[in-house]
Scaffold this active site. Structure first.
Site, mmCIF file in Angstrom:
data_model
loop_
_atom_site.group_PDB
_atom_site.id
_atom_site.type_symbol
_atom_site.label_atom_id
_atom_site.label_comp_id
_atom_site.label_asym_id
_atom_site.label_seq_id
_atom_site.Cartn_x
_atom_site.Cartn_y
_atom_site.Cartn_z
ATOM 1 N N GLY A 170 -16.011 2.422 -18.183
ATOM 2 C CA GLY A 170 -17.343 2.131 -18.680
ATOM 3 C C GLY A 170 -17.717 3.069 -19.817
ATOM 4 N N CYS A 171 -18.695 2.666 -20.610
ATOM 5 C CA CYS A 171 -19.055 3.451 -21.797
ATOM 6 C C CYS A 171 -19.670 4.802 -21.416
ATOM 7 C CB CYS A 171 -19.989 2.653 -22.704
ATOM 8 S SG CYS A 171 -21.432 1.931 -21.874
ATOM 9 N N TYR A 172 -20.704 4.785 -20.571
ATOM 10 C CA TYR A 172 -21.293 6.057 -20.142
ATOM 11 C C TYR A 172 -20.257 6.900 -19.405
ATOM 12 C CZ TYR A 172 -26.143 4.446 -20.991
ATOM 13 O OH TYR A 172 -27.321 4.011 -21.547
ATOM 14 N N ALA A 173 -19.458 6.230 -18.561
ATOM 15 C CA ALA A 173 -18.460 6.949 -17.784
ATOM 16 C C ALA A 173 -17.451 7.639 -18.694
ATOM 17 C CB ALA A 173 -17.751 5.984 -16.836
ATOM 18 N N GLY A 212 -17.959 8.763 -21.726
ATOM 19 C CA GLY A 212 -18.614 9.924 -22.325
ATOM 20 C C GLY A 212 -18.721 11.102 -21.388
#
Length: 311
Positions: free
Chosen positions: A114-117, A119
């Site tokens: 995932g994108c937030y993950a 980061g």
């Protein structure tokens, strides 16, 4: 030269469209398609997947789970949904985590992070794996994203000329401290407790900034040691660049890397040396989704890792 047959299941969505666009101009591939009328027919989709060498699943979680039992085990799958990121038998597709790049060529089931993950994990996981950040450290994470991550309906809402004035403001959400990326954040980082995570969506299209603050007396390490460890861990990586300690600008826009597939890491420390901030900047549609998927595909197929990426 024989071409790889590739299918993007869900190519009308934001991530799927970006993947299909990246592959369209590459001579190594033949892109398989499905008639519009069959897009929601799980058996028709599975039939096309089974004709492919590799397929991307750019689907809601339930649809990704539904089709998998009908897929030939030999067909290589890259799933961009949340459905399989912590599932047994699936490789977590973050090549920069040591050991993953070597595992990708033999993998048949790969979950795109995932994108937030992404980061958060690039900041925390190496430090935990190197024994520099305790597994029981109470991790807090904030993530700021453009509205492109909200999908078609969210994008339309932000672009509506008659939209609510509230959309002009940053909007924290997940305020009950539940978010679909939390299981992978905790599992991949090897943390004993679930992080406190606050995501925020704002009135700009693409780009993401993720921050993890640390109280160094609790960590038991200096900022210089942690910053140096991250630089060493990612040294030579083609997609991730780590800046030296305290080289962050006074203002760091979250859309700094919009339109690119790279990821930058910054580290800062307070004047008293007791508080540190770990920062990652990426495009939520690039290294946060479609760019990461293409990077994994390249490695799975033995192609140049950065082919088709915007760096």
């Amino acid at each position: 030269m024989s071409k790889y047959k590739i299918f993007v299941d869900g190519s009308s969505g934001t991530t799927g469209l970006r993947i299909a666009d990246r592959l369209a101009g590459r001579e190594e591939f033949t892109l398989l398609t499905i008639p519009e009328a069959d897009r929601k027919d799980v058996h028709a989709r599975a039939a096309v997947i089974n004709q492919s060498d590799l397929s991307f699943l750019c689907l809601p979680d339930a649809a990704a789970r539904e089709v998998l039992p009908l897929v030939d085990p030999a067909v290589r799958i890259l799933d961009t949904s949340t459905a399989h990121r912590t599932a047994p038998g699936w490789l977590y597709g973050l090549p920069e985590l040591h050991g993953t790049r070597d595992a990708l060529p033999a993998a048949t089931r790969v979950a795109v992070p995932g994108c937030y993950a992404t980061g958060m994990i690039v900041l925390v996981a190496p430090l935990v794996r190197m024994g520099l950040l305790p597994k029981d450290y109470p991790v807090t994470c904030h993530g700021l994203s453009g509205y492109s991550g909200a999908g078609k309906s969210g994008i339309a809402q932000y672009r509506d000329p008659g939209r609510d004035i509230a959309l002009e403001s940053p909007r924290p959400y997940g305020l009950t401290l539940s978010h679909k990326h939390l299981p992978e954040m905790q599992a991949v980082c090897g943390l004993r407790t679930t992080p406190v995570f606050c995501p925020i969506v704002d009135d700009y299209y693409a780009g993401m900034e993720v921050t993890v603050p640390l109280h160094l007396p609790l960590v038991g390490r200096s900022a210089r040691e942690l910053a140096g460890a991250l630089q060493d861990y990612y040294r030579g990586e083609p997609v991730i660049h780590v800046h030296p300690l305290n080289e962050a600008p006074a203002f760091l826009p979250a859309n700094t890397l919009a339109g690119r597939d790279s990821l930058d890491i910054y580290t800062t420390v307070s004047p008293d040396g007791e508080r540190m901030l770990l920062i990652s900047v990426l495009d939520n549609l690039g290294k946060g989704s479609s760019g990461a998927a293409v990077q994994c595909m390249n490695l799975m197929l033995g192609l140049p890792e950065t082919a088709g990426l915007a760096l």
